[in-house]
Design an enzyme around this catalytic site. Structure first.
Site, PDB file in Angstrom:
ATOM      1  CD  GLN A  28      40.292  43.056  55.389  1.00 18.43           C
ATOM      2  OE1 GLN A  28      38.963  42.742  55.617  1.00 18.43           O
ATOM      3  NE2 GLN A  28      41.207  42.549  54.487  1.00 18.43           N
TER       4      GLN A  28
ATOM      5  CD  GLN B 152      54.004  28.757  37.128  1.00 16.46           C
ATOM      6  OE1 GLN B 152      54.237  29.551  37.229  1.00 16.46           O
ATOM      7  NE2 GLN B 152      54.557  27.770  38.383  1.00 16.46           N
TER       8      GLN B 152
ATOM      9  CG  ASN C 205      51.695  35.342  43.388  1.00 21.21           C
ATOM     10  OD1 ASN C 205      51.545  35.554  42.382  1.00 21.21           O
ATOM     11  ND2 ASN C 205      52.748  34.241  43.865  1.00 21.21           N
TER      12      ASN C 205
ATOM     13  CB  SER D 134      41.754  41.998  51.563  1.00 19.07           C
ATOM     14  OG  SER D 134      40.287  41.884  52.038  1.00 19.07           O
TER      15      SER D 134
ATOM     16  CG  ASP E 130      35.856  37.460  55.377  1.00 20.37           C
ATOM     17  OD1 ASP E 130      35.269  38.219  54.391  1.00 20.37           O
ATOM     18  OD2 ASP E 130      36.430  37.813  56.228  1.00 20.37           O
TER      19      ASP E 130
ATOM     20  CG  HIS F  59      42.974  39.178  54.676  1.00 19.16           C
ATOM     21  ND1 HIS F  59      42.886  37.814  54.303  1.00 19.16           N
ATOM     22  CD2 HIS F  59      41.705  39.404  55.248  1.00 19.16           C
ATOM     23  CE1 HIS F  59      41.463  37.460  54.606  1.00 19.16           C
ATOM     24  NE2 HIS F  59      40.808  38.303  54.858  1.00 19.16           N
TER      25      HIS F  59
ATOM     26  CE1 TYR G 217      46.936  29.839  40.399  1.00 20.20           C
ATOM     27  CE2 TYR G 217      46.702  31.289  42.241  1.00 20.20           C
ATOM     28  CZ  TYR G 217      47.668  30.254  41.677  1.00 20.20           C
ATOM     29  OH  TYR G 217      48.655  30.349  42.155  1.00 20.20           O
TER      30      TYR G 217
ATOM     31  CD  GLU H  94      37.713  42.982  49.743  1.00 23.86           C
ATOM     32  OE1 GLU H  94      38.447  43.623  50.429  1.00 23.86           O
ATOM     33  OE2 GLU H  94      37.511  41.733  49.241  1.00 23.86           O
ATOM     34  CG  HIS H  95      35.083  43.373  53.389  1.00 26.04           C
ATOM     35  ND1 HIS H  95      36.193  42.906  53.215  1.00 26.04           N
ATOM     36  CD2 HIS H  95      34.481  42.264  53.079  1.00 26.04           C
ATOM     37  CE1 HIS H  95      36.540  42.034  52.645  1.00 26.04           C
ATOM     38  NE2 HIS H  95      35.381  41.339  52.380  1.00 26.04           N
TER      39      HIS H  95
ATOM     40  CG  HIS I 253      22.434  49.304   9.162  1.00 30.75           C
ATOM     41  ND1 HIS I 253      23.806  49.190   8.531  1.00 30.75           N
ATOM     42  CD2 HIS I 253      22.753  48.846  10.653  1.00 30.75           C
ATOM     43  CE1 HIS I 253      24.599  48.813   9.362  1.00 30.75           C
ATOM     44  NE2 HIS I 253      23.967  48.556  10.523  1.00 30.75           N
TER      45      HIS I 253
ATOM     46  CD  GLU J 238      23.278  55.914  13.712  1.00 26.92           C
ATOM     47  OE1 GLU J 238      23.627  54.697  13.165  1.00 26.92           O
ATOM     48  OE2 GLU J 238      23.112  55.943  14.703  1.00 26.92           O
TER      49      GLU J 238
END
Lengths: 429, 429
Positions: free
Chosen positions: A255, A186, A209, A233, A356, A258, A124, A322-323, A415, A410
């Site tokens: 950063q 969707q 989003n 981010s 990036d 964004h 996506y 993250e970074h 088994h 067990e």
């Protein structure tokens, strides 16, 4: 930038917290969208494109003509840049392939594991303010190396029904099986459940989003795998006086641009340095096209002064950025202390932008503190590692008693019997 | 066993479906349990142990005395079996460690990734009809190899307040930091959020009943990682006439005895063989202590006859079984056709029990068709793979233009500027 000198250990827990977002109230609406897509397939996608993207599409799938036109419309410079990034990402991710080792754990007991591509994956790529063809590279290149058979791309159309040519060009380079003009929840529903034009996939990747975020959570509950939990981010920079305040400010801004919810944190051992970075931020911010986003993000940002590099590394590990950018003189000495981070940039000439776009590492990374337990996207994300074993009759004689004893302890007699019945046969011969 | 000869392709989609379980009605009660644990910590755990496990505990943590007593109470034979399994699992999982490669994707642009242990992990071992010390080995051994600093084990106490000695002995071998007498959703809450006795962890592993399953889903939504989505255990056996019907029946039963919802599927190219397996099933079932579970599971099981091995492999890939047993003469020829499976057992002397206990492969595997996109637990599950990069000034000159062009095309000027501002400095010198 909120400035704190020597925050106490008690403050740390508060300072590493990200703003919490409760998206549960979106679920009902998104489940309704899912229902539409499951019941009416392509017809629902076309209707929702009209409703949410404001366009009456003639068809959902991008045509070969559109791709050819896209390729022709891009500058040579941009196409070369995309090819260079593709090449670097490919080199780095190809090395992540795991060689197959056959291991004899006991004589006659041979085990191995093999990486096998996930057959069908969905990517996506959001629309909106930036056409993220770089994200398409970051997801598509490892998918190609893995050998995924079906690569579906969903991305929302613009109001005129087109998709950004850089996205189409990149999709074409990657040999994406189908490019579908669909966005939002969707699109996620279409890839999870399938429609006439969109095959159902086994794993869905990519940012989006809040609707996309919740839709991915919901399909993951229903058994379709997803890349990573989502969050805004973030970057954390650790800088000492060897750093260049203008470079650090530029990294923080890259950063911040964004979006207003981007997380920006600067740790330094010098208050003077912090002030110099703030002055640079102001100067550089003024000329940015996305000044509005960036200044909002900077409003929530943190500038913390600590006594030592060790303390900064401790704080960073608790934050789990993250970074992480280490703009410190002796960054080599810090490497072993980094426990929680998505991707790390070392020294004064390794800006986050490099990772990036083009250095080769992946930019789909764990945000929101998830780096404590999650890795970023890599070749691993596009394969399953299947284990195999082969045991000879002699091998079963070696290992059989162990299995029988454990199974009996067990309380799992069947088994045990699966071994005993074979050993009886082996020992009879 | 439901018998179908040459099911049509149209039937396949129906045949590979697992029974769906809607556990959403449990969520409200579990969230209430979470609230109790978050607000009152240990006190809530003690109260819930009384309520659900029927025992008034004096304390939550297992003591060193209990561990010493457990060790003394086990037979030498069982301890040796556990040590042997430990050793094989360790050998196999140690080979999963990824060596660090520094890769120069362009001159002056060096990237690598490094596996770093998840600092704090929680293991859940259910109580109930079987004391699953084997699962504790499967989770604890890779955690140890990874180097996880904190290893917390939660397991429900029996009515007399004890934990099964084999579990305590195994925990002690593994150097588990804390063994907590807590079960169910309250144990998951304790590991996710922390209490006075239980440190909050970053990732939670282990099987459990439906309350544990839902609790793991809920904490994973809140950002705590989990091993795998849950589902009943399953085996699919592909057998031709070279197979031994008694062995195949024993393998099917070893799956069926797990519980009434276990999934058992046999594919074969010989109806005569299928009938012989059914006769064996009846004979072996009669003497099983867990006959009740097993016969219920067999009631839902499938026996399908196909014309060719190729068709059976296709069906198996669509089903994506947790365990796949290939009891066919030329199993080597089939290996490349296996696309979706958790763990594969080859030939007539490799029963699933071997992998369940002691051959070295992991037994925590994707069920419910998740093998289409998920791998089983491995060393990977206990580490994050952090990427690093170092770029020299010359490296930035090589890659800078590519980054600038791509960032500009995405409309992210601050990303571009983080490179431009450095290049200006480099080119000035």
């Amino acid at each position: 930038m909120r400035k704190i000198i020597n925050p106490s250990q008690e403050q740390w827990a508060e300072l590493v917290k990200r703003p919490a977002k409760n998206l549960e109230e979106l679920e009902a609406g998104i489940l309704e969208t899912f229902k539409q897509v499951r019941e009416r397939g392509d017809a629902a996608l076309l209707e929702l494109a009209k409703k949410y993207d404001g366009v009456q599409l003639e068809q959902l799938l991008v045509t070969q003509e559109e791709i050819t036109a896209a390729e022709a419309s891009l500058t040579v410079e941009l196409k070369e840049a995309i090819l260079q990034a593709y090449s670097n990402i490919q080199v780095f991710h190809t090395h992540q392939a795991e060689p197959m080792h056959q291991i004899e754990t006991m004589p006659g007991v041979t085990c191995w594991r093999k990486s096998v591509a996930i057959e069908k994956v969905g990517l996506y790529i959001p629309g909106g303010t930036a056409p993220l063809f770089s994200t398409l590279l970051m997801l598509g290149v490892p998918a190609r190396i893995a050998g995924c058979r079906e690569l579906v791309l969903c991305t929302p159309p613009s109001k005129d029904g087109t998709v950004h040519p850089a996205i189409l060009y990149t999709a074409s380079l990657l040999g994406v099986t189908r490019v579908v003009k669909a966005g939002g929840a969707q699109a996620i529903a279409a890839m999870a459940y399938g429609t006439q034009s969109v095959p159902a996939v086994y794993k869905i990747f990519g940012p989006g989003n809040q609707y996309v975020t919740v839709a991915k959570q919901l399909v993951s509950k229903a058994g379709v795998a997803i890349d990573l939990p989502a969050g805004p981010s973030e970057v954390l920079v650790i800088a000492d006086e060897s750093a260049n305040p203008a470079f650090v400010a530029a990294d923080l801004l890259s950063q911040a641009e964004h979006g207003p919810d981007s997380q920006v944190v600067l740790l330094t051992n010098s208050e003077v340095f912090l002030d110099r970075v703030e002055a640079e931020l102001e100067a550089q911010l003024a000329v940015l096209p996305r000044e509005d986003f960036a200044s909002k993000a900077l409003g929530n940002s943190l500038g913390l002064v600590f006594d030592s590099i060790a303390e900064m590394l401790d704080f960073s590990n608790l934050y789990a950025p993250e970074h992480l950018i280490l703009s410190i003189l002796n960054f080599e000495e810090a490497l072993d202390s980094i426990v929680n981070a998505g991707s790390v940039f070392l020294g004064n000439y390794s800006p986050e932008s490099a990772g990036d776009y083009a250095s080769g590492t992946n930019h789909t990374l764990p945000t929101n503190g998830y780096a404590r337990a999650y890795s970023g996207v890599s070749l691993d994300s596009f394969v399953k590692k299947i284990t195999f074993q082969h045991i000879t009759p002699e091998g079963l004689q070696n290992i059989g008693g162990t299995i029988e004893t454990m199974a009996a302890a067990e309380g799992l007699e069947a088994h045990k019997n699966a071994v005993s019945i074979r050993l009886k046969e082996v020992n009879r011969v």
